[in-house]
Scaffold this active site. Structure first.
Site, PDB file in Angstrom:
ATOM      1  N   LEU A  45       0.803  -1.149   0.404  1.00 46.14           N
ATOM      2  CA  LEU A  45      -0.280  -0.254   0.039  1.00 46.14           C
ATOM      3  C   LEU A  45       0.847   1.621  -0.208  1.00 46.14           C
ATOM      4  CD1 LEU A  45      -2.935  -0.505   2.945  1.00 46.14           C
ATOM      5  CD2 LEU A  45      -3.436  -0.329   0.239  1.00 46.14           C
ATOM      6  N   GLY A  49       8.879   6.881   5.356  1.00 43.02           N
ATOM      7  CA  GLY A  49      10.174   6.457   6.126  1.00 43.02           C
ATOM      8  C   GLY A  49      10.533   5.857   7.521  1.00 43.02           C
ATOM      9  N   GLY A  51       8.381   3.062   7.888  1.00 41.64           N
ATOM     10  CA  GLY A  51       7.855   1.402   7.718  1.00 41.64           C
ATOM     11  C   GLY A  51       7.548   1.247   6.150  1.00 41.64           C
ATOM     12  N   GLN A  52       7.112   0.459   6.119  1.00 35.62           N
ATOM     13  CA  GLN A  52       5.912  -0.503   4.935  1.00 35.62           C
ATOM     14  C   GLN A  52       4.475  -0.663   5.396  1.00 35.62           C
ATOM     15  OE1 GLN A  52       8.188  -3.248   3.024  1.00 35.62           O
ATOM     16  NE2 GLN A  52       9.985  -3.807   4.715  1.00 35.62           N
ATOM     17  N   VAL A  53       4.161  -0.360   4.295  1.00 37.67           N
ATOM     18  CA  VAL A  53       2.578  -0.844   4.679  1.00 37.67           C
ATOM     19  C   VAL A  53       1.896  -2.004   3.741  1.00 37.67           C
ATOM     20  CG1 VAL A  53      -0.198   0.048   5.066  1.00 37.67           C
ATOM     21  CG2 VAL A  53       2.152   0.761   5.863  1.00 37.67           C
ATOM     22  N   LYS A  79       1.210  -3.005   9.067  1.00 30.97           N
ATOM     23  CA  LYS A  79       2.895  -1.451   8.733  1.00 30.97           C
ATOM     24  C   LYS A  79       3.502  -2.540  10.320  1.00 30.97           C
ATOM     25  CE  LYS A  79       4.430   2.844  10.019  1.00 30.97           C
ATOM     26  NZ  LYS A  79       3.901   4.234  10.255  1.00 30.97           N
ATOM     27  N   ASP A 171       2.826  16.852  12.266  1.00 28.72           N
ATOM     28  CA  ASP A 171       3.498  16.198  10.356  1.00 28.72           C
ATOM     29  C   ASP A 171       1.987  16.555   9.639  1.00 28.72           C
ATOM     30  OD1 ASP A 171       5.264  15.514   8.700  1.00 28.72           O
ATOM     31  OD2 ASP A 171       4.964  13.547   8.684  1.00 28.72           O
TER      32      ASP A 171
HETATM   33  N1  LIG Z   1      -4.727   1.802   7.377  1.00 21.32           N
HETATM   34  C1  LIG Z   1      -3.731   2.202   6.362  1.00 21.32           C
HETATM   35  N2  LIG Z   1      -4.319   2.105   5.104  1.00 21.32           N
HETATM   36  C2  LIG Z   1      -4.332   2.290   4.229  1.00 21.32           C
HETATM   37  N3  LIG Z   1      -2.795   2.460   3.301  1.00 21.32           N
HETATM   38  C3  LIG Z   1      -1.915   2.961   4.699  1.00 21.32           C
HETATM   39  C4  LIG Z   1      -2.219   2.739   6.025  1.00 21.32           C
HETATM   40  N4  LIG Z   1      -1.455   3.089   6.657  1.00 21.32           N
HETATM   41  C5  LIG Z   1      -0.279   3.310   5.413  1.00 21.32           C
HETATM   42  N5  LIG Z   1      -0.968   3.520   5.117  1.00 21.32           N
HETATM   43  C6  LIG Z   1      -0.312   3.727   3.559  1.00 21.32           C
HETATM   44  O1  LIG Z   1       1.466   3.277   3.839  1.00 21.32           O
HETATM   45  C7  LIG Z   1       2.285   5.332   3.355  1.00 21.32           C
HETATM   46  C8  LIG Z   1       3.275   5.220   4.616  1.00 21.32           C
HETATM   47  O2  LIG Z   1       2.586   4.663   5.820  1.00 21.32           O
HETATM   48  P1  LIG Z   1       2.917   5.449   6.937  1.00 21.32           P
HETATM   49  O3  LIG Z   1       2.937   6.635   6.876  1.00 21.32           O
HETATM   50  O4  LIG Z   1       2.324   5.558   8.300  1.00 21.32           O
HETATM   51  O5  LIG Z   1       4.468   5.161   7.387  1.00 21.32           O
HETATM   52  P2  LIG Z   1       6.077   5.791   8.349  1.00 21.32           P
HETATM   53  O6  LIG Z   1       6.880   4.508   7.146  1.00 21.32           O
HETATM   54  O7  LIG Z   1       5.718   6.046   9.814  1.00 21.32           O
HETATM   55  O8  LIG Z   1       5.520   7.192   6.883  1.00 21.32           O
HETATM   56  P3  LIG Z   1       6.508   8.705   7.039  1.00 21.32           P
HETATM   57  O9  LIG Z   1       7.155   8.086   6.552  1.00 21.32           O
HETATM   58  O10 LIG Z   1       5.682   9.515   6.963  1.00 21.32           O
HETATM   59  O11 LIG Z   1       6.192   9.251   8.582  1.00 21.32           O
HETATM   60  C9  LIG Z   1       1.011   5.578   3.866  1.00 21.32           C
HETATM   61  O12 LIG Z   1       1.509   7.470   3.320  1.00 21.32           O
HETATM   62  C10 LIG Z   1      -0.487   5.759   2.722  1.00 21.32           C
HETATM   63  O13 LIG Z   1       0.101   5.453   1.794  1.00 21.32           O
END
Ligand SMILES: Nc1ncnc2c1ncn2[C@@H]1O[C@H](COP(=O)(O)OP(=O)(O)OP(=O)(O)O)[C@@H](O)[C@H]1O
Length: 594
Positions: A45, A49, A51-53, A79, A171
């Site tokens: 998805l 920075g 994680g990966q979802v 995630k 953020d």
């Molecule tokens: N519950 C969800 N349902 C669908 N897509 C999601 C969901 N949570 C996150 N995503 C997708 O995954 C991406 C990364 O998630 P998230 O922002 O939580 O991760 P992160 O590694 O903390 O990101 P960042 O670097 O922005 O802090 C999001 O931009 C979104 O596109």
């Protein structure tokens, strides 16, 4: 992304590769944590920075005893954060802790299960749809005014809810607002995700506000959308989320923000400077009126001020269609909020007019320079000032002063002319000076140090050891390092855009803080004054003003301190202050108005 700055991150979060490419540990194909059902990994998805979802498809029935909300969901978002990823330095991701409080509140997805499997910290949550950035990007980089107004309304209500639980998001940006999954009942519902930078603005137990501070070298957030206070390293508070939301809205509407495109090492500084120099009028010149009003309101909020969320929402009323059922974004949360506030006050917020008094505008887009003069209460003493002094006349004033038992307590410069403060209160018995084409002439200073002459700015101090730094930007990192070594800032000056800071041991302080801003940081100064700090050094460039505030080891009997800002040298004011036994303690000339 159209350029790099929407993902520029702080020291806490950067673009380090997440687990899959960084650690080469493959993601598990099936996921089962705690008492969760088993999920099969499906398509990706997104990736941030940290994680990966991925999409997870449920392939087992939840256990009968499992009452977890969402346990029945056929599709979930999963995630993954690798255990060696930056966010997991202290064990489970910090975000988990935030979700413990915020999971499932209005506008925040529910977390179903959290746990560890193989090398990964795993969070199973509600599956959501595209982000506002995706929507904007897939719609030829545009969005209708009505859509953005609905986003404004609903996003404000989401932030209100999050704030009411004691957290600021930290953020806010288009990438972190997600819609519900397409084709479902929630496809028009707005969610705010990524709680990794969320911080407490108050203790929900005691209700006490977190303490105000400024650490100019700390930046958390995303450069393009960060509030000016976040750029300057001030403790996060509710106003910062609203300012980032304002930039998010203008971005979605105009497709661009005036500070996009800066590159290089001091990009953060240049972006922040541009934000300060952009008036709400020019930022919103192609946007309907309510957007300008919203920007104007949020950039003027104080650190601990309670934003009037209902009033902000009602600003956008005129733009959105009257029937909430056919709006492009679901605004239920906002409707509820307006209703609640209306009930509580016995009238609807639309009629709200109580704090409509015009506030002083802080971003006018017209920089101006001023004298900042600081006055301390002292016992009656002789003090003299000279200003508009050309190089050639300096010696004359100084030797006349010395003959009368006065020594230099402060110097400043304005357009190549000097301002000189001399008085009998320095406690010095001898003084040397040098007028040099070098900004802090090293050889000369070394020679004087040998002879026990130290650079002074503060009256009556016997320093033990000194160190100084000249740099192109305000050297907070260096000051912070020196603080840890027992030094305190005792003198500061600027030349052009360069800063010089002198630190000394045995400076007579027990604590010291910095206030740095693109204008005179009056709110910060007042907060520091309330906590016992007094200004002990000042300096300003054409861009910024810096004030050093300290707590003295021995408190003076009278702690009165006053500051003044004037466009001309405050010669008349000084005399008035003298009459009240207030003496010039520090003076500088530079940018104080934005
Ligand atoms: N519950 C969800 N349902 C669908 N897509 C999601 C969901 N949570 C996150 N995503 C997708 O995954 C991406 C990364 O998630 P998230 O922002 O939580 O991760 P992160 O590694 O903390 O990101 P960042 O670097 O922005 O802090 C999001 O931009 C979104 O596109």
């Amino acid at each position: 992304m159209d350029d790099g700055d929407s993902v520029a991150r702080s020291a806490d979060k950067d673009d380090a590769p997440p687990g899959d490419d960084g650690s080469s540990t493959p993601l598990p194909e099936t996921i089962q944590i705690g008492n969760s059902p088993t999920y099969k990994l499906d398509r990706k998805l997104g990736k941030g920075g940290f994680g990966q979802v991925y999409v997870g498809r449920r392939i087992s029935t939840p256990s009968l005893s499992d009452r977890t909300p969402g346990a029945n969901a056929l599709e979930v978002a999963i995630k993954f954060e690798h255990r060696t990823s930056k966010g997991c330095n202290y064990g489970a991701p910090y975000e988990w802790q935030v979700y413990n409080t915020l999971s499932g509140i209005h506008g925040v997805p529910r977390v179903h299960y959290k746990g560890k499997q193989s090398e990964y910290y795993i969070m199973i949550m509600d599956m959501l749809g595209p982000s506002l950035w995706d929507v904007w990007n897939n719609n030829s980089h545009s969005m209708s005014v009505e859509m953005v107004a609905c986003i404004a309304i609903e996003a404000i209500s989401i932030l209100e809810k999050m704030h009411s639980k004691g957290y600021v998001h930290g953020d806010v940006k288009p990438e972190n607002f997600l819609l519900g999954p397409p084709g479902t009942l929630q496809e028009k519902k707005l969610f705010l995700v990524d709680l990794g930078l969320a911080t407490k603005w108050k203790d929900t137990g005691t209700g006490e506000l977190v303490e105000y501070d400024q650490r100019p070298d700390v930046f958390r957030g995303t450069v393009r959308y960060a509030s000016v206070h976040a750029h300057l390293g001030r403790t996060g508070s509710r106003r910062d989320d609203l300012e980032s939301l304002a930039y998010t809205l203008v971005f979605l509407l105009r497709g661009r923000l005036p500070w996009q495109g800066y590159q290089g090492e001091n990009k953060g500084f240049l972006v922040c400077k541009k934000k300060m120099a952009t008036s709400p009028e020019s930022l919103c010149c192609f946007c309907p009126q309510p957007f300008r009003q919203f920007v104007e309101y949020v950039v003027n909020l104080k650190f601990d001020e309670e934003p009037n969320y209902a009033k902000c929402i009602s600003l956008f009323d005129g733009i959105v269609g009257p029937n909430p059922d056919i709006r492009p974004i679901n605004t239920d949360g906002a409707q509820k909020l307006i209703y609640q506030v209306g009930q509580k006050r016995g009238r609807l917020m639309m009629e709200e007019d109580d704090d409509d008094q015009p506030k002083k505008k802080i971003r006018m887009g017209m920089p101006a320079t001023q004298w900042v003069s600081v006055y301390n209460a002292r016992r009656p003493m002789k003090q003299r000032y000279h200003y508009n002094v050309a190089d050639g006349r300096l010696a004359q004033h100084i030797s006349k002063g010395n003959e009368d038992g006065l020594f230099i307590s402060s110097v400043a410069s304005c357009s190549n002319l000097w301002a000189l403060i001399m008085d009998a209160g320095t406690g010095f018995t001898s003084q040397v000076y040098e007028l040099s084409p070098y900004f802090l002439h090293k050889e000369w200073i070394m020679e004087q140090w040998e002879k026990n002459f130290y650079i002074t700015a503060l009256a009556g101090t016997q320093y033990a050891q000194q160190s100084y730094k000249v740099s192109d930007s305000f050297p907070f990192k260096w000051i912070n390092k020196k603080w840890k070594e027992g030094f305190y800032v005792t003198a500061m000056a600027t030349a052009g855009s360069r800063w010089a800071v002198v630190v000394s041991r045995n400076a007579g302080f027990v604590d010291q803080v910095v206030e740095l801003d693109f204008l005179y940081p009056s709110e910060g100064v007042h907060r520091r004054w309330d906590n016992g700090y007094r200004i002990t050094a000042t300096a300003a460039t054409w861009d910024q003003t810096a004030l050093i505030l300290s707590i003295p080891r021995r408190k003076p009997a009278d702690e009165t301190q006053e500051t003044l800002r004037t466009s001309a040298f405050p010669s008349q004011h000084v005399k008035e202050k003298w009459a009240k036994n207030l003496y010039l303690a520090s003076i500088c000339y530079g940018r104080t108005v934005s």
